[in-house]
Design a protein around this motif. Sequence first.
Motif, PDB file in Angstrom:
ATOM      1  N   TYR A 173      -0.103   5.712   2.031  1.00 39.72           N
ATOM      2  CA  TYR A 173       1.048   6.326   1.862  1.00 39.72           C
ATOM      3  C   TYR A 173       1.215   7.669   2.612  1.00 39.72           C
ATOM      4  N   ALA A 224       3.502  12.565   0.364  1.00 41.29           N
ATOM      5  CA  ALA A 224       3.811  12.099  -1.229  1.00 41.29           C
ATOM      6  C   ALA A 224       2.798  12.613  -2.055  1.00 41.29           C
ATOM      7  N   ARG A 226      -1.914  13.692  -7.096  1.00 40.35           N
ATOM      8  CA  ARG A 226      -1.346  13.297  -8.294  1.00 40.35           C
ATOM      9  C   ARG A 226      -2.220  12.639  -8.983  1.00 40.35           C
ATOM     10  N   THR A 265      -1.415   6.352 -11.839  1.00 37.82           N
ATOM     11  CA  THR A 265      -1.168   6.660 -10.353  1.00 37.82           C
ATOM     12  C   THR A 265      -0.383   5.594  -9.971  1.00 37.82           C
ATOM     13  N   TRP A 309       2.912   5.441 -11.451  1.00 36.11           N
ATOM     14  CA  TRP A 309       3.866   6.588 -10.892  1.00 36.11           C
ATOM     15  C   TRP A 309       4.397   6.032  -9.548  1.00 36.11           C
ATOM     16  N   ILE A 310       3.450   5.414  -8.785  1.00 42.24           N
ATOM     17  CA  ILE A 310       3.762   4.922  -7.482  1.00 42.24           C
ATOM     18  C   ILE A 310       4.919   3.849  -7.491  1.00 42.24           C
ATOM     19  N   GLN A 335       7.077   3.722  -9.990  1.00 41.25           N
ATOM     20  CA  GLN A 335       8.350   4.250 -10.671  1.00 41.25           C
ATOM     21  C   GLN A 335       8.981   5.097  -9.387  1.00 41.25           C
ATOM     22  N   GLU A 336       8.135   5.728  -8.256  1.00 40.13           N
ATOM     23  CA  GLU A 336       8.860   6.519  -7.383  1.00 40.13           C
ATOM     24  C   GLU A 336       9.246   5.564  -6.290  1.00 40.13           C
ATOM     25  N   GLY A 337       8.907   4.380  -6.332  1.00 40.78           N
ATOM     26  CA  GLY A 337       9.157   3.505  -5.178  1.00 40.78           C
ATOM     27  C   GLY A 337       8.520   3.911  -3.900  1.00 40.78           C
ATOM     28  N   LEU A 338       7.290   4.417  -3.886  1.00 45.20           N
ATOM     29  CA  LEU A 338       6.291   4.746  -2.666  1.00 45.20           C
ATOM     30  C   LEU A 338       6.071   3.473  -1.951  1.00 45.20           C
TER      31      LEU A 338
END
Length: 463
Positions: free
Chosen positions: A392, A396, A401, A448, A451-452, A454-457
């Motif tokens: 990533y 980020a 995180r 994590t 979260w990834i 959800q954030e669209g990373l």
Amino acid sequence: MLSNIAARDVETLIHPYTNLATFRETGPLVLERGHGVWVCDTDGRPYLEGMAGLWCTALGYSNEELVEAATEQMARLPFTHLFSGRSHDPAIELAETLKELMPVPTSKIFFTSSGSEANDTQVKLIWYMNNALGRPRKKKILSHRKGYHGVTVATASLTGLPANHADWDLPLPGFLHVACPHHYRGAEPGESEAAFSQRLADALEAQILAEDPDTVAAFFAEPVMGAGGAILPPAGYFEAIQTVLDRYDIRLVADEIICGFGRTGNWFGSQSLGMRPSTISFAKAVTSGYLPLGGISVDEPLYKAMLDESAKLGGFGHGTTYSGHPVACAVANKTLAIYRRDRIIERAAEKAPHFQARLTALAEHPMIGEARGIGLIGGIEIVADKVSKRQYDPKAGVAARCVAFCQAEGLIVRFLAGDRIAVCPPLVIELDEIDTLFERLTRALDRTAGWIAQEGLEAMPAA
């Protein structure tokens, strides 16, 4: 809103290795007590201390014998120094014990107050020795990219991490860095660990020849690279480079500040990783982190050069106020006695297979590209794509995180560059506590991953 104590912290303290800008919003985790492998914050919430503080509290927290040793020495002789021939029994006893434990021929011990000071002293003595031997050109120092050796001007130059150089006007001239021995990131497709090790040894020799061997004095290396990512070297690595260093009369300095005193299942990491150093730097677990103390082993050839220069110059012009502080030495003596009496190193080695099995199992997690270690230390690397190993975007802050999620789960670990997370609990951790550590770490990884998503990373483009 920050609590009162957190607000006071933000307005008064500078925190090492912290984003000072974002910290003003997040504030500190304020710890107030600890016992065994557990620490508690000011709200009374417990955390499993999965980093042994900073790789150092081998005996855990609130060891009564260490507290008693410090108290007794404070009452007897709270301070004296080793300047101008003065001495005291705790320093003498500690030097005797360390000489006995060292896995390399050792004539004397020189004490410092930290690992940075120990490695800084190594650099100075290497230069001093080569002047004494009539080799004034033999002064260049080699170390690894991603290696960590301290934060003084000299040791930050040794350190091979960009954050320790950027805008610090470092490294100084004469400090050179060689390839990081990280098979997962550095090997060619299909290249074995042995072949990778030999390729790095050949590259090291080529670099030495390009610099002129008569100008290269020493190579600094950690048995396991700590702050660079808890990276274990590939099989045969130190044996391969030792051949090169011997060929050109280049000293190998083992930075045992993290690995020393049981971390890898032996007293010293050099014994576990096939190193044959000329000298060793130590700190951290020598007092279980309870008081600042570090030092180096001095081999006979180095001591002879120091004698000759001292006679020529009229004295040995190096030392610090707290070198061999009596209270720190008293605590170190008790720490080493406990290691021996309670078989701490042997018991850590017995627990290591369970720790390593739990660590290795994390490689099955969809986010983890590598999970590897030795003894009671290990590192994991978060990747966006396990096949290509793509990561990533560093901005980020994925590993950071994850560490925050670990803290929310009641676990303290540390994120490092390259989206790596280090795990290094006290040596006294029990098997059920090892399970608790990895259960909480796994839950944090799952959070994590959520979260990834959800954030669209997404993975960074291929290089």
